[in-house]
Design an enzyme around this catalytic site. Structure first.
Site, PDB file in Angstrom:
ATOM      1  N   ARG A   5       0.713  -1.370  -0.207  1.00 49.45           N
ATOM      2  CA  ARG A   5       0.262   0.048   0.542  1.00 49.45           C
ATOM      3  C   ARG A   5       0.844   0.999  -0.162  1.00 49.45           C
ATOM      4  O   ARG A   5       1.763   2.107   0.817  1.00 49.45           O
ATOM      5  CB  ARG A   5      -1.004   0.180   1.318  1.00 49.45           C
ATOM      6  CG  ARG A   5      -1.664   1.326   0.928  1.00 49.45           C
ATOM      7  CD  ARG A   5      -2.526   1.057   2.403  1.00 49.45           C
ATOM      8  NE  ARG A   5      -4.154   1.662   2.941  1.00 49.45           N
ATOM      9  CZ  ARG A   5      -3.972   3.231   3.254  1.00 49.45           C
ATOM     10  NH1 ARG A   5      -2.485   3.783   4.422  1.00 49.45           N
ATOM     11  NH2 ARG A   5      -4.917   4.331   2.948  1.00 49.45           N
ATOM     12  N   SER A  35     -12.556  -2.861   1.182  1.00 47.79           N
ATOM     13  CA  SER A  35     -12.580  -2.683   2.453  1.00 47.79           C
ATOM     14  C   SER A  35     -14.560  -2.263   3.085  1.00 47.79           C
ATOM     15  O   SER A  35     -15.327  -1.930   1.710  1.00 47.79           O
ATOM     16  CB  SER A  35     -12.245  -1.215   2.509  1.00 47.79           C
ATOM     17  OG  SER A  35     -10.574  -1.963   2.772  1.00 47.79           O
ATOM     18  N   LYS A  76      -4.873   5.061   9.525  1.00 52.80           N
ATOM     19  CA  LYS A  76      -6.089   5.185   8.835  1.00 52.80           C
ATOM     20  C   LYS A  76      -6.697   6.289   9.303  1.00 52.80           C
ATOM     21  O   LYS A  76      -7.581   5.473  10.187  1.00 52.80           O
ATOM     22  CB  LYS A  76      -6.248   3.451   8.401  1.00 52.80           C
ATOM     23  CG  LYS A  76      -7.842   3.985   6.641  1.00 52.80           C
ATOM     24  CD  LYS A  76      -7.457   2.424   6.174  1.00 52.80           C
ATOM     25  CE  LYS A  76      -8.528   2.578   5.184  1.00 52.80           C
ATOM     26  NZ  LYS A  76      -8.228   3.324   3.958  1.00 52.80           N
TER      27      LYS A  76
END
Length: 213
Positions: free
Chosen positions: A42, A111, A140
């Site tokens: 990521r 997600s 996050k």
């Protein structure tokens, strides 16, 4: 893919920043030696070419261990590096478009940030659903729902899809999250930022396996 068909237990989500200046490939390899069996790259702060370079380096190493590579939210990079799959969130290219543009995608993750997403076709088209975050986390900060253990249990009752739990997962809560209904735990800093990634991964994997007995 239903719950029984999902073979992965410890999912590393990694990027250069999380490795605290250490070599990303080496940190990830140590994590794999400790028990990580699925890896997601990521990189939100790299351009496509830089992202691809990192992905190719990681893929070369992971192939030696037969550990799949998942690319976060970049279809071009995922296809160019022959990744096993891709993971997308609420504000990314949706799974139905991924399926249309990448017919032979191996693993497609999605997600889930609020319950009504379960009713969307995109949830059904996904191979696993990531509950994000289970517990609030500084890695996050653009999420909608903090699921907590009650949320994991609730979503488990509503779907047969494999559930991956992510968000402040650590040794203290790993057993409880699995017992609440998660198939797999996804971690970032608990492994990437650990002084000994292999030992950190091994300890988490042991907690997962105990919880599944």
């Amino acid at each position: 893919m239903n719950r029984l068909e999902f073979p992965y237990r410890l999912y590393l989500v990694t990027n250069q920043e999380a490795c605290l200046g250490r070599d990303l490939v080496k940190v990830t390899e140590e994590a794999v030696k400790g028990g990580v069996d699925l890896v997601q790259l990521r990189e939100k702060n790299l351009d496509d070419k830089q992202f691809l370079v990192k992905a190719l380096q990681l893929k070369e190493m992971l192939n030696q261990y037969n550990v799949p590579l998942i690319i976060n939210d970049n279809l071009w990079v995922a296809q160019q590096c022959y990744a096993e799959g891709i993971h997308v969130g609420n504000n990314d290219m949706p799974p139905h478009q991924i399926r249309h543009r990448w017919n032979d995608v191996g693993i497609l993750g999605y997600s889930i940030e609020y319950e009504k997403q379960l009713a969307l076709p995109d949830a059904e088209l996904s191979d696993y659903l990531a509950l994000s975050p289970v517990f609030a986390t500084p890695t996050k900060n653009d999420t909608v729902t903090e699921w907590k253990l009650e949320g994991v249990s609730h979503i488990r009752q509503l779907t047969t899809k494999p559930l991956v739990a992510i968000g402040a997962i650590n040794l203290q809560n790993a057993t409880s999250v699995i017992q609440a209904g998660a198939n797999c735990l996804a971690v970032v800093s608990a492994i990437c930022s650990a002084s000994k990634p292999a030992l950190a991964a091994e300890a988490l994997r042991n907690q997962i396996e105990k919880a599944l007995i």
